[in-house]
Design a protein around this motif. Sequence first.
Motif, PDB file in Angstrom:
ATOM      1  N   CYS A  68      -5.381  -1.863 -11.046  1.00  0.00           N
ATOM      2  CA  CYS A  68      -3.823  -2.008 -11.261  1.00  0.00           C
ATOM      3  C   CYS A  68      -3.556  -2.611 -10.375  1.00  0.00           C
ATOM      4  CB  CYS A  68      -2.736  -1.339 -11.831  1.00  0.00           C
ATOM      5  SG  CYS A  68      -2.927   0.546 -10.364  1.00  0.00           S
ATOM      6  N   ALA A  69      -1.818  -3.596  -9.902  1.00  0.00           N
ATOM      7  CA  ALA A  69      -1.880  -4.106  -8.106  1.00  0.00           C
ATOM      8  C   ALA A  69      -1.539  -2.943  -7.379  1.00  0.00           C
ATOM      9  CB  ALA A  69      -0.278  -4.721  -8.811  1.00  0.00           C
ATOM     10  N   GLU A  70      -2.192  -3.262  -6.271  1.00  0.00           N
ATOM     11  CA  GLU A  70      -1.936  -2.550  -4.874  1.00  0.00           C
ATOM     12  C   GLU A  70      -1.068  -1.433  -4.756  1.00  0.00           C
ATOM     13  OE1 GLU A  70      -3.936  -5.563  -4.490  1.00  0.00           O
ATOM     14  OE2 GLU A  70      -5.663  -4.215  -5.249  1.00  0.00           O
ATOM     15  N   ASN A  71       0.629  -2.255  -4.466  1.00  0.00           N
ATOM     16  CA  ASN A  71       1.659  -1.584  -4.649  1.00  0.00           C
ATOM     17  C   ASN A  71       1.831  -0.577  -5.323  1.00  0.00           C
ATOM     18  OD1 ASN A  71       2.376  -3.827  -6.191  1.00  0.00           O
ATOM     19  ND2 ASN A  71       4.154  -3.870  -5.742  1.00  0.00           N
ATOM     20  N   ILE A  72       1.629  -0.887  -7.014  1.00  0.00           N
ATOM     21  CA  ILE A  72       1.635  -0.210  -7.845  1.00  0.00           C
ATOM     22  C   ILE A  72       0.575   1.130  -7.554  1.00  0.00           C
ATOM     23  CG2 ILE A  72       1.457   0.507 -10.254  1.00  0.00           C
ATOM     24  CD1 ILE A  72       3.537  -1.312  -9.932  1.00  0.00           C
ATOM     25  N   PHE A  73      -0.531   0.844  -7.333  1.00  0.00           N
ATOM     26  CA  PHE A  73      -1.221   1.792  -6.868  1.00  0.00           C
ATOM     27  C   PHE A  73      -1.029   2.676  -6.112  1.00  0.00           C
ATOM     28  CE2 PHE A  73      -4.506   3.716  -5.321  1.00  0.00           C
ATOM     29  CZ  PHE A  73      -5.603   4.558  -5.998  1.00  0.00           C
ATOM     30  N   ARG A  74      -0.741   2.276  -4.900  1.00  0.00           N
ATOM     31  CA  ARG A  74      -0.019   2.742  -3.754  1.00  0.00           C
ATOM     32  C   ARG A  74       1.102   3.855  -3.942  1.00  0.00           C
ATOM     33  NH1 ARG A  74      -0.990  -2.227  -0.062  1.00  0.00           N
ATOM     34  NH2 ARG A  74      -3.319  -1.926  -0.278  1.00  0.00           N
ATOM     35  N   ARG A  75       2.028   3.268  -5.052  1.00  0.00           N
ATOM     36  CA  ARG A  75       3.303   4.412  -4.722  1.00  0.00           C
ATOM     37  C   ARG A  75       3.033   5.300  -6.446  1.00  0.00           C
ATOM     38  NH1 ARG A  75       6.992  -0.071  -7.914  1.00  0.00           N
ATOM     39  NH2 ARG A  75       6.451  -1.811  -6.358  1.00  0.00           N
ATOM     40  N   ILE A  76       1.631   4.983  -7.328  1.00  0.00           N
ATOM     41  CA  ILE A  76       1.560   6.380  -8.101  1.00  0.00           C
ATOM     42  C   ILE A  76       0.530   6.951  -7.036  1.00  0.00           C
ATOM     43  CG2 ILE A  76       0.160   7.027 -10.006  1.00  0.00           C
ATOM     44  CD1 ILE A  76       0.392   4.037 -11.630  1.00  0.00           C
ATOM     45  N   TYR A  77      -0.436   6.528  -6.327  1.00  0.00           N
ATOM     46  CA  TYR A  77      -1.149   8.020  -4.935  1.00  0.00           C
ATOM     47  C   TYR A  77      -0.306   8.795  -4.771  1.00  0.00           C
ATOM     48  CZ  TYR A  77      -3.914   9.191  -2.001  1.00  0.00           C
ATOM     49  OH  TYR A  77      -4.995  10.069  -0.545  1.00  0.00           O
ATOM     50  N   GLY A  78       1.500   8.067  -4.471  1.00  0.00           N
ATOM     51  CA  GLY A  78       2.854   8.619  -3.287  1.00  0.00           C
ATOM     52  C   GLY A  78       3.172  10.179  -4.116  1.00  0.00           C
ATOM     53  N   GLU A  79       3.340   9.059  -5.921  1.00  0.00           N
ATOM     54  CA  GLU A  79       4.146   9.706  -6.514  1.00  0.00           C
ATOM     55  C   GLU A  79       3.086  11.335  -7.157  1.00  0.00           C
ATOM     56  OE1 GLU A  79       5.246   7.025  -9.438  1.00  0.00           O
ATOM     57  OE2 GLU A  79       6.827   6.599  -8.124  1.00  0.00           O
ATOM     58  N   TYR A  80       2.424  11.206  -7.307  1.00  0.00           N
ATOM     59  CA  TYR A  80       0.625  12.238  -7.894  1.00  0.00           C
ATOM     60  C   TYR A  80       1.201  13.319  -6.789  1.00  0.00           C
ATOM     61  CZ  TYR A  80      -3.571  14.249  -8.595  1.00  0.00           C
ATOM     62  OH  TYR A  80      -4.504  14.757  -8.914  1.00  0.00           O
ATOM     63  N   HIS A  81       0.774  12.469  -5.866  1.00  0.00           N
ATOM     64  CA  HIS A  81       0.724  13.959  -4.741  1.00  0.00           C
ATOM     65  C   HIS A  81       2.414  14.212  -3.838  1.00  0.00           C
ATOM     66  CE1 HIS A  81      -2.847  14.319  -2.896  1.00  0.00           C
ATOM     67  NE2 HIS A  81      -3.545  13.236  -3.422  1.00  0.00           N
TER      68      HIS A  81
END
Length: 611
Positions: A157-170
């Motif tokens: 997926c788009a970089e900004n979306i992946f980074r957000r998902i990564y942050g929210e997961y953590h």
Amino acid sequence: MEKRYNDSQVKAIGHFNGPCLTLAGPGSGKTAVITERTKNLITKYHVNPSNILVITFTKAAALEMKTRFLSLMGNGSYPVTFGTFHAVYFSILKHAYNYNANNIVREEQKYALMRELVQKHRLEYEDETEFVSSILGEISMVKNTGVSIEHYYSTNCAENIFRRIYGEYHEYLHQHKLIDFDDMLVYTYELFRERKDILSAWQRKFQYILIDEFQDINKIQFDIVKMLAAPENNLFVVGDDDQSIYRFRGARPELMLHFKDDYPEAEQILLDTNYRSQKEIVEASLRLIGCNKERFQKKIQANQEAGEPVEYAVFKSQREEIAKIIWDIQAHMDRGGRYEDFAILFRTNTQPQMLMEKLLEYNIPFRMKDNVPNLYEHWIAKDIIAYMKIAMGSRYRKDFLKIMNRPKRYISRDSLDEETVAFDVWEWFYEDKPWVAERIQRLEYDIKMLSTMSPYAAINYIRRGIGYDEFCVEYADYRRMNVEDLYEVLEELQNSAKGFDTYNDWFEHIENYTAELEKIYRQQNQNPESVALATLHSSKGLEYDNVYIIDVNEGIMPYKKAVLDNEVEEERRMFYVGMTRAKKKLHLYSIEQLNHKNTDISRFIRESQKK
């Protein structure tokens, strides 16, 4: 000991202090060397057993190692620590942070959380489980490689979306005091870096460290091991750089190749005898792996005498290739052989669909090392089947919802508000948009056409007449996928539909196949008297009398996604692993046509043959 072990094994077993790199080729007795050396440290050098740590990559390997060690020692208590990286590092975190098993996030929790995040960000996908697994795999890769999240580019997926998902997961894990398996590594690394007193206590505890399958280590695991082994550096690592095949999980063979850069004083030992395979198999596999540039050069000899030559064969199609294997198995059984003497290996878990259908047809029992997906449960198969059901007379809304915009017809869900669909009512809904009404009329015409066709002809018509292939191009572009992967599913479906005259006949076949597959999964591994089916990845560590590697063609082996030199070298290592599973007979089979397209024989065939 000298009689039971060869010179290089004796040297490795006898190693005492300081770092040592032991290169252990296939079938060279590395487990025996590790357990015997552990015994040697205790009985000869009087090392306290509780100061010895033996690390392996799987729980099963750790258990096997411990069992073998205890049987070597006979009676008495020897509290050597045997465990996986994760188990060892988690025990360190338990002492530091009072963690217990409840702090480890469960797989189902992880998947449920990721499903919520994917829905929250309104990401589109067809197969939810596959998409969620891919995102979780990327998060794992980021942690294991130590790459900064700002510099990681997602393939899903788009970089900004992946980074957000990564942050929210953590954030979720942190709030609920949970950690995943990768956090065990990250947190241990941070703990050792920040708390030298805690590190020092563990260094005193584990004064001798032995690591199995060292070629599979990733950067963060090795960084922790280096801290733990210091300052004495009694680090004994065993592995085979030629069998490093887990780059997709973060494993880096270069860590092993550059071990002597980290430890210039390290002793290097080569276990140079293969006790598993016959001479021709050993020689063919060495010719192949010798084509890799980034490796330790090794001279390995076979302990066994010459046997049968490696069988190289080319077949017109997968059907002929499979027919030959089935004939071989049946002939072997007629001579009083056993099904478990056979393994059939392949590159990806989508390959053996036809093979499994044929084995079921001939009542040949098999077990699978991998979770092989059922082709008929793929979302593309469900779309094709929905078209066929409508052609057979279904007017259920759910079937129409599946296919109405495949390809794009710009029809909205609101146009179908009844549980059953009537074409005239549907067209009337769009009286103010005649261009959409025309598309519904065209769909009605296409459905009439499909109602007269065989399953094979219908799939062809859906793809090219209706435009499903074009839909696949758009979807692949959106999901950053290779459209060829989707075409392969369609080609396999078409192949499967061959020979069935009616939709009902084909659906009955699908139902029976699915039921048999579920039965095999339920009884998985309960029937050892069966043919083993495995990907090259999951065949590692196993051995069989007769090994068949199928579809040895360019684009499959090496896989089409392997473009860079290091990727092709990894593919060659994978093929080397497959070849070296064979004890008595090795069969390398290629095909001339795959999914109706001509295909080249793999370069690996040429590389493994005598010049």
